[in-house]
Design an enzyme around this catalytic site. Structure first.
Site, PDB file in Angstrom:
ATOM      1  CD  GLU A   1      50.311  37.729  46.817  1.00 17.98           C
ATOM      2  OE1 GLU A   1      49.490  37.675  47.755  1.00 17.98           O
ATOM      3  OE2 GLU A   1      50.812  36.723  46.310  1.00 17.98           O
TER       4      GLU A   1
ATOM      5  CG  HIS B   1      45.023  35.683  48.998  1.00 23.12           C
ATOM      6  ND1 HIS B   1      45.214  36.967  48.533  1.00 23.12           N
ATOM      7  CD2 HIS B   1      46.235  35.070  48.906  1.00 23.12           C
ATOM      8  CE1 HIS B   1      46.478  37.120  48.169  1.00 23.12           C
ATOM      9  NE2 HIS B   1      47.115  35.987  48.384  1.00 23.12           N
ATOM     10  CD  GLU B   2      47.452  31.668  49.556  1.00 20.82           C
ATOM     11  OE1 GLU B   2      47.998  31.344  48.483  1.00 20.82           O
ATOM     12  OE2 GLU B   2      47.879  32.598  50.266  1.00 20.82           O
TER      13      GLU B   2
ATOM     14  CG  HIS C   1      47.456  33.483  44.345  1.00 15.80           C
ATOM     15  ND1 HIS C   1      47.869  34.590  43.620  1.00 15.80           N
ATOM     16  CD2 HIS C   1      47.729  33.766  45.653  1.00 15.80           C
ATOM     17  CE1 HIS C   1      48.356  35.498  44.451  1.00 15.80           C
ATOM     18  NE2 HIS C   1      48.272  35.040  45.674  1.00 15.80           N
TER      19      HIS C   1
END
Length: 298
Positions: A209, A148-149, A152
């Site tokens: 997100e 997920h990070e 980004h």
């Protein structure tokens, strides 16, 4: 009537930004589809300044942590674990952003009770001991967080938000000047436009997100980590974060929404996971977390 006109003018100005999302980028042929990245990222990272600032900030954060003896050493078991997981994820992250192959990837662990992790532009990853210890993350769950990070950074969400914020401010100021030219109260227009712009930026953040969740699932699955761990992760989050702000005033989607979104993409990512594990999809057992009260995920 005049107030309604002023508000309409502010709203129309502040909401023009999404229309500029037309940039071209890459994504794998199979797996999840999230569409094109925003041109706003180019505005927010003119001359590569944001990347350089991120690298400098990361270096300073690590230096400060080392001085406070909060930076875990290279031989720390959790550092070894995090770097091993990152080593598996990174090759499957590269197709999402051509520049990622040139990044100087780093993974570090900071001693803190914060339930947090991040990946800065340029592949600078940091985990806090709080997220590992409080949530008792399994390797699969660590991979979901890390994916997920990383997503980004790959999708350049920081630069995108900076660009959208800059463009929105210009539009709101322009609307205020136009209102004054027409004989209206420019400050009233700027105030109303600012409120709408802030709410719009929250929406942009929630969308980022969600996109990071989806791309992160894809990366983790290809690396051989169970995407269903994302459901268990957010169930754990729900247990420790029961006093979340209202969904519409939050930069993060509600936990139940994230779980539903993750489940929606199982048909796209579970075959990738099965392929990575070299097993038939139908033979995969349910995902079982390591915390009592978190149900198995089928």
């Amino acid at each position: 009537m005049m107030k309604k006109s002023l508000l309409a003018l502010a709203i129309s100005s502040a909401c023009c930004v999404p229309a500029l999302v037309t940039a071209q980028d890459h994504e794998p042929q199979d797996g999840v589809k999230v569409g094109k990245m925003s041109m706003m990222r180019k505005l927010g990272n003119l001359g590569g300044n944001l990347d350089q600032q991120a690298a400098t900030q990361y270096m300073q954060t690590m230096k400060d942590a080392e001085q406070k003896r909060a930076l875990a050493p290279d031989n720390h078991p959790q550092v070894i674990r995090l770097r091993a997981i990152a080593k598996k994820l990174i090759p499957f992250a590269l197709p999402w952003n051509d520049r990622a192959a040139e990044w100087k990837w780093e993974v570090n662990l900071l001693g803190s009770t914060q339930i947090n992790a991040y990946c800065m532009p340029g592949g600078k990853i940091a985990f806090y001991t709080g997220i590992l210890d409080t949530l008792k993350l399994t390797d699969d769950e660590v991979a979901i967080v890390m994916g997920h990070e990383i997503a980004h950074a790959l999708r350049e969400h920081g630069a995108e938000r900076a660009g959208k914020s800059l463009a929105t401010n210009i539009l709101v100021k322009g609307a205020a000047l136009f209102a004054e030219y027409k004989g209206y109260n420019g400050q009233a227009v700027a105030g109303a436009g600012g409120v709408v712009a802030n709410l719009s930026m929250l929406k942009f953040s929630r969308d980022d997100e969600t996109e990071a969740d989806i791309v992160g699932l894809d990366i983790a699955a290809r690396a051989g980590y169970d995407p269903r761990a994302g459901v268990a992760l957010w169930q754990k989050m729900g247990i420790v974060n029961k006093k979340a702000p209202p969904k519409w005033l939050s930069t993060h989607p509600a936990g139940t929404d994230r779980i539903n979104e993750i489940r929606k993409h199982f048909p796209e990512v579970m075959p990738l996971y099965a392929k990575a594990k070299d097993v038939d999809l139908s033979t995969l057992p349910p995902y079982r977390s390591n915390v009592k009260g978190v149900p198995e995920v089928k």
